[in-house]
Design an enzyme around this catalytic site. Sequence first.
Site, PDB file in Angstrom:
ATOM      1  N   GLU A  16      -1.467  -8.671   4.181  1.00 41.97           N
ATOM      2  CA  GLU A  16      -1.246  -9.039   5.595  1.00 41.97           C
ATOM      3  C   GLU A  16      -2.548  -9.347   6.326  1.00 41.97           C
ATOM      4  O   GLU A  16      -2.538 -10.041   7.341  1.00 41.97           O
ATOM      5  CB  GLU A  16      -0.470  -7.924   6.319  1.00 41.97           C
ATOM      6  CG  GLU A  16      -1.295  -6.708   6.745  1.00 41.97           C
ATOM      7  CD  GLU A  16      -1.569  -5.729   5.607  1.00 41.97           C
ATOM      8  OE1 GLU A  16      -1.193  -6.014   4.456  1.00 41.97           O
ATOM      9  OE2 GLU A  16      -2.180  -4.665   5.879  1.00 41.97           O
TER      10      GLU A  16
ATOM     11  N   HIS B 202      -3.764  -5.170   0.634  1.00 40.10           N
ATOM     12  CA  HIS B 202      -3.246  -5.498   1.964  1.00 40.10           C
ATOM     13  C   HIS B 202      -3.212  -7.012   2.199  1.00 40.10           C
ATOM     14  O   HIS B 202      -4.092  -7.573   2.863  1.00 40.10           O
ATOM     15  CB  HIS B 202      -4.101  -4.825   3.045  1.00 40.10           C
ATOM     16  CG  HIS B 202      -3.823  -3.363   3.187  1.00 40.10           C
ATOM     17  ND1 HIS B 202      -2.808  -2.878   3.974  1.00 40.10           N
ATOM     18  CD2 HIS B 202      -4.400  -2.289   2.597  1.00 40.10           C
ATOM     19  CE1 HIS B 202      -2.783  -1.554   3.889  1.00 40.10           C
ATOM     20  NE2 HIS B 202      -3.735  -1.166   3.063  1.00 40.10           N
TER      21      HIS B 202
ATOM     22  N   CYS C 279       0.828  -1.212   0.000  1.00 38.03           N
ATOM     23  CA  CYS C 279       0.000   0.000   0.000  1.00 38.03           C
ATOM     24  C   CYS C 279       0.862   1.262   0.000  1.00 38.03           C
ATOM     25  O   CYS C 279       1.505   1.562  -0.989  1.00 38.03           O
ATOM     26  CB  CYS C 279      -0.992  -0.051   1.168  1.00 38.03           C
ATOM     27  SG  CYS C 279      -2.346   1.132   0.933  1.00 38.03           S
TER      28      CYS C 279
END
Length: 233
Positions: free
Chosen positions: A208, A206, A98
Amino acid sequence: MTTPRIAVAPNKRIDDYVKSVQQSGGEPVVLDTSTARAADVVRDVDGLLLTGGGDVDPRLYGEERHPSVYGLVPDRDALELELVVRGLEHEVPMLCICRGMQVLNVALGGTLVQDILSAVPQALNHTDPDPPHKISHDVLLAPGARLTQLLRPDAGERPTYAVNSRHHQALKHVASSLVVTATAPDGVIEAVERPESAFCLAVQWHPENFWRTGEFRALFDALIEAASTRRRG
Ligand code: MN
């Protein structure tokens, strides 16, 4: 073999980044922007994970600030831009997420779309924050890219992948040493990589947030693998 140490840039929601690194066998070292020095970080770790966050100061890529620009942290910009430059110089494997992808591009001479809504006609909704792992749109992956090999190794001619999305900015002019590896259906750039580096990947979404379910685990596995290879080499 010792566990590869991965420097993780700070983030308000650091837990998912930390979990993702740990799950793939790395030791996260969360940086303190007020005290970390890029030269020391690059010497002390085996890999870099640049995280999400507020916007990069548009002055750093030669533009006046759009009213939607928020969350500028000059110390963080300075540290992360230097981490990219020094990290690439020392061939430190890096995964940029990001804001991290935007930092990578600016560090290498690229520019950003300061606000997708104002700049991209008929843009999709790229600001779709809840829950963090909510699938928001597809991306079209570039055949032959490292990213594509990791996410869709058995894919055909037009491989796609479903991603989450919470960014109001995107890459505009892409730095000359980077190649685009994924785009959204509205043309917004969603991933880049640096082919001349052993491992330098960046995504606008994202990954994660998916550590519980594993959709993007291959990205973190590859970062840790590259970090441990570099240490051995
Ligand atoms: Mn998006």
